[in-house]
Scaffold this motif. Sequence first.
Motif: not given
Length: 130
Positions: A8-33
Amino acid sequence: MLPVDQTQFVGDGVGGNCVQASVASILNLSLADVPHFLEVGERPEEWELSMMDWLEERGISYIRREGEWIFDGYYLASGPSPRGVSHMVVYHDGSLAHDPHPSRAGILEVKRTWVLAPLDPSAIRLTAAA
């Protein structure tokens, strides 16, 4: 660290999910987790409280510092992206390790650093040296 890309990216009234993806990355989790912290709190600007609560439920805390703090290991860093928005990425030993945005452009400057840490250090399992 398992690289996870944002969906998900900034624009069209929504915020991007870079935090979600970065936290998932560093914890070895999937985005859905990992929740999209901008969307789970009462207000989007309170995303960090949502992240802190979610991490604490898992026995993890973080140390946040303003500016760049070069840490020996993986950590989260945020700052302005080349696209003109605030962005979070994963750093390792002072260098970009993973940018969850498809551009892979990183951030222009580290404005904040988050180092994840266990709430209970005695719970860390260490193996004896051979």
